[in-house]
Scaffold this active site. Sequence first.
Site, PDB file in Angstrom:
ATOM      1  N   GLY A 218      36.605  49.422  46.903  1.00  0.00           N
ATOM      2  CA  GLY A 218      35.536  48.741  47.624  1.00  0.00           C
ATOM      3  C   GLY A 218      36.041  48.086  48.888  1.00  0.00           C
ATOM      4  N   ASN A 219      35.193  47.305  49.519  1.00  0.00           N
ATOM      5  CA  ASN A 219      35.611  46.566  50.710  1.00  0.00           C
ATOM      6  C   ASN A 219      34.964  45.186  50.691  1.00  0.00           C
ATOM      7  OD1 ASN A 219      33.020  46.657  52.333  1.00  0.00           O
ATOM      8  ND2 ASN A 219      33.366  48.839  51.957  1.00  0.00           N
ATOM      9  N   ARG A 220      35.295  44.374  51.666  1.00  0.00           N
ATOM     10  CA  ARG A 220      34.897  42.967  51.624  1.00  0.00           C
ATOM     11  C   ARG A 220      33.544  42.670  52.252  1.00  0.00           C
ATOM     12  NH1 ARG A 220      39.528  40.009  54.351  1.00  0.00           N
ATOM     13  NH2 ARG A 220      38.142  38.253  54.032  1.00  0.00           N
ATOM     14  N   SER A 221      32.799  43.694  52.616  1.00  0.00           N
ATOM     15  CA  SER A 221      31.499  43.429  53.230  1.00  0.00           C
ATOM     16  C   SER A 221      30.557  42.761  52.227  1.00  0.00           C
ATOM     17  CB  SER A 221      30.881  44.744  53.708  1.00  0.00           C
ATOM     18  OG  SER A 221      29.581  44.494  54.174  1.00  0.00           O
TER      19      SER A 221
ATOM     20  N   ALA B  96      28.994  48.887  55.313  1.00  0.00           N
ATOM     21  CA  ALA B  96      30.380  49.333  55.393  1.00  0.00           C
ATOM     22  C   ALA B  96      30.544  50.421  54.328  1.00  0.00           C
ATOM     23  CB  ALA B  96      31.319  48.166  55.119  1.00  0.00           C
TER      24      ALA B  96
END
Length: 219
Positions: A24-27, A92
């Site tokens: 995943g990512n931090r968005s 994102a």
Amino acid sequence: MSFRSVVVSAGGTREPWDEVRYLGNRSTGRQGCEVARAALKTGAEVTLVVANVEAALIPRGVKVVQAPTAEDMLYQMNAAAAGADLIVMCAAVADFRPIRVSGKITRHADTIPTLQLERTPDVLMNLIKHRREGQTIVGFGALTGSEAQVREQGRKKALDKGADLLCVNRVGDGHGFAASRNTLFFFDSQGNERGQASGTKLEVAEVLLQLAGEISQSH
Ligand code: CTP
């Protein structure tokens, strides 16, 4: 000019690795939610396609569609785009995902597993390729580095992507993700800088909509 039907994507996709893990990512989705809020304020009908966004951030009055992975995002954005006169790809979307989802939880017994990745579909490029007559498409780009580097890379990215408007924000070092304020640099499809906006994520979203309106009128 204001848009009648607006579709916005928000959040960060999670690409499954096995039953419990994901990449995943931090968005957080905050900027996309604020674009949706700004569009609602103009009287538009708004669909918000969300990838793992906390419910509290989602403005009341939008139609919410869930799209937790890049594949879901591709499907749901294509479906929602059919009736939209403005599309804003704020999410994102992961650029890569694990090749095989094993189904089983990966146990770390003796060996360290190797994660093999493949490219995800590029949702924005796909939407641009199938753009309907009169439709305006806005993309985002998250870039790191100094302000000058971000502007230069932003110009190049705008030319590469060919979105009507590309909004570039600086991430890392306390900028971007999860912050309530943002700075956006705007570029058109020719790579021309069309200004910048700093302020709350709602304020910069309002500038974005204004610019997108101007660009759509000049088509
Ligand atoms: N995007 C998309 N589908 C993907 C990846 C990105 O639609 N699989 C969209 C994002 O929603 C955003 C824009 O493309 O509007 C960002 O493009 P991208 O090239 O992925 O930018 P970054 O991730 O910021 O940069 P880089 O490619 O250099 O990692």
